[in-house]
Every structure is written in C-alpha cells, then in structure tokens.
Design a protein around this motif. Structure first.
Motif, PDB file in Angstrom:
ATOM      1  N   SER A 193      -6.907  11.057  25.568  1.00 22.05           N
ATOM      2  CA  SER A 193      -7.757  10.255  26.463  1.00 22.05           C
ATOM      3  C   SER A 193      -7.373   8.785  26.528  1.00 22.05           C
ATOM      4  O   SER A 193      -8.232   7.910  26.645  1.00 22.05           O
ATOM      5  N   ILE A 194      -6.073   8.480  26.421  1.00 20.55           N
ATOM      6  CA  ILE A 194      -5.597   7.105  26.590  1.00 20.55           C
ATOM      7  C   ILE A 194      -4.743   7.073  27.864  1.00 20.55           C
ATOM      8  O   ILE A 194      -3.793   7.832  27.984  1.00 20.55           O
ATOM      9  N   PRO A 195      -4.996   6.218  28.798  1.00 19.80           N
ATOM     10  CA  PRO A 195      -6.077   5.233  28.877  1.00 19.80           C
ATOM     11  C   PRO A 195      -7.273   5.717  29.698  1.00 19.80           C
ATOM     12  O   PRO A 195      -8.180   4.944  29.966  1.00 19.80           O
ATOM     13  N   VAL A 196      -7.274   6.993  30.105  1.00 14.21           N
ATOM     14  CA  VAL A 196      -8.346   7.495  30.976  1.00 14.21           C
ATOM     15  C   VAL A 196      -9.317   8.345  30.157  1.00 14.21           C
ATOM     16  O   VAL A 196      -8.969   9.441  29.713  1.00 14.21           O
ATOM     17  N   PRO A 197     -10.532   7.872  29.939  1.00 14.67           N
ATOM     18  CA  PRO A 197     -11.511   8.647  29.180  1.00 14.67           C
ATOM     19  C   PRO A 197     -11.796   9.992  29.850  1.00 14.67           C
ATOM     20  O   PRO A 197     -11.858  10.097  31.073  1.00 14.67           O
ATOM     21  N   GLY A 198     -11.933  11.022  29.020  1.00  9.50           N
ATOM     22  CA  GLY A 198     -12.274  12.338  29.541  1.00  9.50           C
ATOM     23  C   GLY A 198     -11.087  13.162  29.964  1.00  9.50           C
ATOM     24  O   GLY A 198     -11.224  14.346  30.297  1.00  9.50           O
ATOM     25  N   MET A 199      -9.884  12.572  29.973  1.00  8.58           N
ATOM     26  CA  MET A 199      -8.664  13.276  30.363  1.00  8.58           C
ATOM     27  C   MET A 199      -7.670  13.236  29.206  1.00  8.58           C
ATOM     28  O   MET A 199      -7.447  12.176  28.610  1.00  8.58           O
ATOM     29  N   SER A 200      -7.061  14.357  28.900  1.00  7.58           N
ATOM     30  CA  SER A 200      -6.038  14.425  27.863  1.00  7.58           C
ATOM     31  C   SER A 200      -4.814  15.147  28.404  1.00  7.58           C
ATOM     32  O   SER A 200      -4.884  15.817  29.441  1.00  7.58           O
ATOM     33  N   ALA A 201      -3.709  15.021  27.686  1.00 12.55           N
ATOM     34  CA  ALA A 201      -2.475  15.662  28.135  1.00 12.55           C
ATOM     35  C   ALA A 201      -1.573  15.956  26.953  1.00 12.55           C
ATOM     36  O   ALA A 201      -1.673  15.315  25.896  1.00 12.55           O
ATOM     37  N   VAL A 202      -0.686  16.922  27.144  1.00 16.70           N
ATOM     38  CA  VAL A 202       0.332  17.259  26.151  1.00 16.70           C
ATOM     39  C   VAL A 202       1.680  17.299  26.867  1.00 16.70           C
ATOM     40  O   VAL A 202       1.742  17.521  28.077  1.00 16.70           O
ATOM     41  N   ALA A 203       2.749  17.086  26.108  1.00 20.10           N
ATOM     42  CA  ALA A 203       4.071  17.066  26.743  1.00 20.10           C
ATOM     43  C   ALA A 203       5.169  17.354  25.741  1.00 20.10           C
ATOM     44  O   ALA A 203       4.993  17.185  24.526  1.00 20.10           O
ATOM     45  N   LEU A 204       6.312  17.780  26.278  1.00 18.85           N
ATOM     46  CA  LEU A 204       7.521  18.023  25.491  1.00 18.85           C
ATOM     47  C   LEU A 204       8.706  17.346  26.175  1.00 18.85           C
ATOM     48  O   LEU A 204       8.772  17.303  27.409  1.00 18.85           O
ATOM     49  N   PRO A 205       9.660  16.852  25.389  1.00 17.43           N
ATOM     50  CA  PRO A 205      10.871  16.279  25.984  1.00 17.43           C
ATOM     51  C   PRO A 205      11.847  17.371  26.391  1.00 17.43           C
ATOM     52  O   PRO A 205      11.815  18.481  25.854  1.00 17.43           O
ATOM     53  N   ILE A 206      12.721  17.049  27.335  1.00 19.66           N
ATOM     54  CA  ILE A 206      13.775  17.958  27.768  1.00 19.66           C
ATOM     55  C   ILE A 206      15.109  17.285  27.467  1.00 19.66           C
ATOM     56  O   ILE A 206      15.390  16.193  27.986  1.00 19.66           O
ATOM     57  N   GLN A 207      15.929  17.929  26.633  1.00 16.11           N
ATOM     58  CA  GLN A 207      17.219  17.387  26.255  1.00 16.11           C
ATOM     59  C   GLN A 207      18.312  18.429  26.497  1.00 16.11           C
ATOM     60  O   GLN A 207      18.068  19.629  26.399  1.00 16.11           O
ATOM     61  N   THR A 208      19.513  17.944  26.786  1.00 16.64           N
ATOM     62  CA  THR A 208      20.631  18.862  26.947  1.00 16.64           C
ATOM     63  C   THR A 208      21.159  19.260  25.566  1.00 16.64           C
ATOM     64  O   THR A 208      20.754  18.701  24.547  1.00 16.64           O
ATOM     65  N   SER A 209      22.094  20.200  25.551  1.00 19.03           N
ATOM     66  CA  SER A 209      22.659  20.653  24.277  1.00 19.03           C
ATOM     67  C   SER A 209      23.420  19.544  23.567  1.00 19.03           C
ATOM     68  O   SER A 209      23.589  19.570  22.346  1.00 19.03           O
ATOM     69  N   SER A 210      23.859  18.526  24.315  1.00 19.47           N
ATOM     70  CA  SER A 210      24.572  17.399  23.713  1.00 19.47           C
ATOM     71  C   SER A 210      23.610  16.353  23.156  1.00 19.47           C
ATOM     72  O   SER A 210      24.032  15.381  22.530  1.00 19.47           O
ATOM     73  N   GLY A 211      22.310  16.540  23.406  1.00 17.70           N
ATOM     74  CA  GLY A 211      21.308  15.594  22.926  1.00 17.70           C
ATOM     75  C   GLY A 211      20.877  14.565  23.948  1.00 17.70           C
ATOM     76  O   GLY A 211      20.040  13.704  23.652  1.00 17.70           O
ATOM     77  N   ARG A 212      21.392  14.656  25.152  1.00 19.86           N
ATOM     78  CA  ARG A 212      20.999  13.706  26.194  1.00 19.86           C
ATOM     79  C   ARG A 212      19.543  13.918  26.588  1.00 19.86           C
ATOM     80  O   ARG A 212      19.133  15.038  26.887  1.00 19.86           O
ATOM     81  N   LEU A 213      18.769  12.857  26.598  1.00 16.43           N
ATOM     82  CA  LEU A 213      17.363  12.926  26.984  1.00 16.43           C
ATOM     83  C   LEU A 213      17.264  12.822  28.502  1.00 16.43           C
ATOM     84  O   LEU A 213      17.627  11.803  29.084  1.00 16.43           O
ATOM     85  N   CYS A 214      16.785  13.883  29.129  1.00 18.49           N
ATOM     86  CA  CYS A 214      16.720  13.938  30.596  1.00 18.49           C
ATOM     87  C   CYS A 214      15.352  13.573  31.127  1.00 18.49           C
ATOM     88  O   CYS A 214      15.231  12.824  32.101  1.00 18.49           O
ATOM     89  N   ALA A 215      14.318  14.136  30.515  1.00 18.70           N
ATOM     90  CA  ALA A 215      12.969  13.988  31.063  1.00 18.70           C
ATOM     91  C   ALA A 215      11.962  14.497  30.038  1.00 18.70           C
ATOM     92  O   ALA A 215      12.326  14.926  28.935  1.00 18.70           O
ATOM     93  N   ALA A 216      10.705  14.444  30.420  1.00 12.53           N
ATOM     94  CA  ALA A 216       9.628  15.065  29.644  1.00 12.53           C
ATOM     95  C   ALA A 216       8.690  15.738  30.622  1.00 12.53           C
ATOM     96  O   ALA A 216       8.483  15.249  31.729  1.00 12.53           O
ATOM     97  N   ILE A 217       8.146  16.865  30.221  1.00 14.59           N
ATOM     98  CA  ILE A 217       7.251  17.615  31.092  1.00 14.59           C
ATOM     99  C   ILE A 217       5.925  17.804  30.363  1.00 14.59           C
ATOM    100  O   ILE A 217       5.894  18.103  29.166  1.00 14.59           O
TER     101      ILE A 217
END
Length: 259
Positions: A193-217
């Motif tokens: 609930s940061i910064p919006v009260p009453g709303m929460s979220a979860v996420a995971l990063p997306i990386q290639t096999s070489s370790g490159r950080l592409c995005a998070a979903i």
C-alpha cells in the motif's frame, strides 16, 4: 558499387547513420563518404539534415560526427515498444487468470518506466500506473523488483539521486533498501500500500540467461484480494510461469543480437 543515384533521402540518411554507428569514436566526413560512397555534397547535405533534428552532431574540436541524443531517445522508446509487444500475451494470460491489473516496467538509469498495463476483469481496478509513466527506481512493486536485483552500489546511487522525488511517493533510500532485503527473503517484491492506501502489488524481475535485467512484471489489486495465501498460492506461481517464458524469449533474441 555506387548506391547514390537510386537511393531516396530517407535511405541516404540511414546509410549515414549506419556509418556513424560503426564508428563509436566518431567519423570524419571523409570516412563517412568512403563508407557510403556518397559525394561530398550529398554527405554534407545529409549530415546537415541529421544535425537539424539532433540525430547527429559534430564535435567542434575533432570535427568528427557522432550519433545524436534524439536518436538515442528514439532507440530507448523502440526498445520499450519491443518489450511491451513481446510481453503482451504473457500479460494477457496473467490478467485473465487473476482478474487483476498487470504492469510491465523497464529500468532506465535511476528510473522505472511503465511500458504496458493490462486490465483484468475484476471491477475494482488498480490504475496506479499507465504506459509511459515514470517513477524513481525502487518505487512500486515492479520498481522494487528492478531495484532489488540491481547491483547494490548502482541502486543506492540511484536512490540518493532521487531522494526528493522518492519522498513524493513516501519512499526513502533506506526504505528502498529494506524492501530490497525483503525481496531476498520472500523471493518476490511486495508493495504494501505504498503510496496508494488500500492497494497492494507484487512483482518479479525478468532477466536473460546472461543476467541482463530487462523488465519487471507485477500484479496490483485492492488489499482484500492480496492476502498472503492468494499471493503465494496463486499470483506468484502465475508470475513465475510467465517470467520463465519471457526470460527464455528475451535470451534467444539477445543471443541473436535482436534485443
């Protein structure tokens, strides 16, 4: 082969840009002419046009030409568009299965940029971010996931640069580090609930096999739908399955030089 006669103005510009791209330390007029086989007049004219729109610039000291900042900005936008398109099916599957809002964010220096949002069918929606929105790295669940897997020195430097901006979202460098440690314990980012009260979220990063950080979903919903049991038994497995698929997809494209 002299390609000048049949080549249109856009194609001529592309030839000059390609010549510049092959010379990371800059290229002289003579070098560009040699690579493109254009006349001096044509090369001058194309370079002048490219400089007018900041696609190229000339170093006043060396007199060499370089790729410009506007072209770099276009490249970043194109990369984000590629990410959004490549992740579309995965995000649609997550949104349909969960009924909640799905976010995809990409890192850019000290910034996390939302590149796509997919809405689920649940009537109360989490609309905290939309495509194109920029927040400090470490803010929001997807931003936290990106932050947590960024090398510590780099992410802390980003947080220090963003102190005032992060404060607008009720974050601090210390809280961002605490959430990064929480990510290591949980195995996923949780935004309580940061910064919006009453709303929460979860996420995971997306990386290639070489370790490159592409995005998070990530998945966002009202707190009543974000119980620990639902998160760990339903939402995180959904995310992990799609992250695995996207990681493989991005890795193949990276190996082929297409991403």
């Amino acid at each position: 082969m002299n390609t000048e006669a049949p080549v249109g103005s856009i194609a001529r510009a592309q030839c000059v840009l390609s010549a510049l791209a092959r010379q990371p330390l800059g290229a002289s007029l003579t070098e560009i002419m040699a690579q493109t086989e254009f006349t001096k007049t044509t090369t001058h004219r194309v370079l002048a046009s490219l400089q007018e729109v900041n696609y190229a610039y000339q170093d006043p000291d060396t007199r060499k030409y370089h790729l410009g900042s506007a072209l770099a900005a276009l490249s970043r936008i194109a990369n984000r568009s590629d990410l959004a398109a490549l992740a579309k099916r995965s995000m649609t599957r997550i949104a349909q299965a969960s009924g909640d809002t799905v976010f995809l964010s990409a890192p850019e220096g000290a910034v996390s940029i939302c590149v796509r949002r997919e809405l689920g069918a649940f009537p109360i929606r989490t609309l905290t971010l939309d495509a194109g929105n920029r927040v400090p790295l470490g803010v929001g669940a997807s931003g936290q996931a990106l932050y947590a897997v960024t090398p510590k020195a780099k992410r802390m430097a980003a947080a220090q640069a963003n102190v005032a901006w992060m404060a607008e979202y009720n974050y601090t460098p210390d809280s961002a580090e605490a959430l990064a440690e929480d990510f290591q314990t949980r195995g996923y980012a949780l935004n309580p609930s940061i910064p919006v009260p009453g709303m929460s979220a979860v996420a995971l990063p997306i990386q290639t096999s070489s370790g490159r950080l592409c995005a998070a979903i990530g998945i966002g919903a009202i707190n009543e739908r974000m119980t620990k049991t639902r998160i760990e038994d339903e939402l995180i497995p959904l995310l992990r399955e799609e992250v695995t698929l996207l990681s493989k997809k991005f890795s193949v494209l990276e190996q082929e030089g297409l991403f």
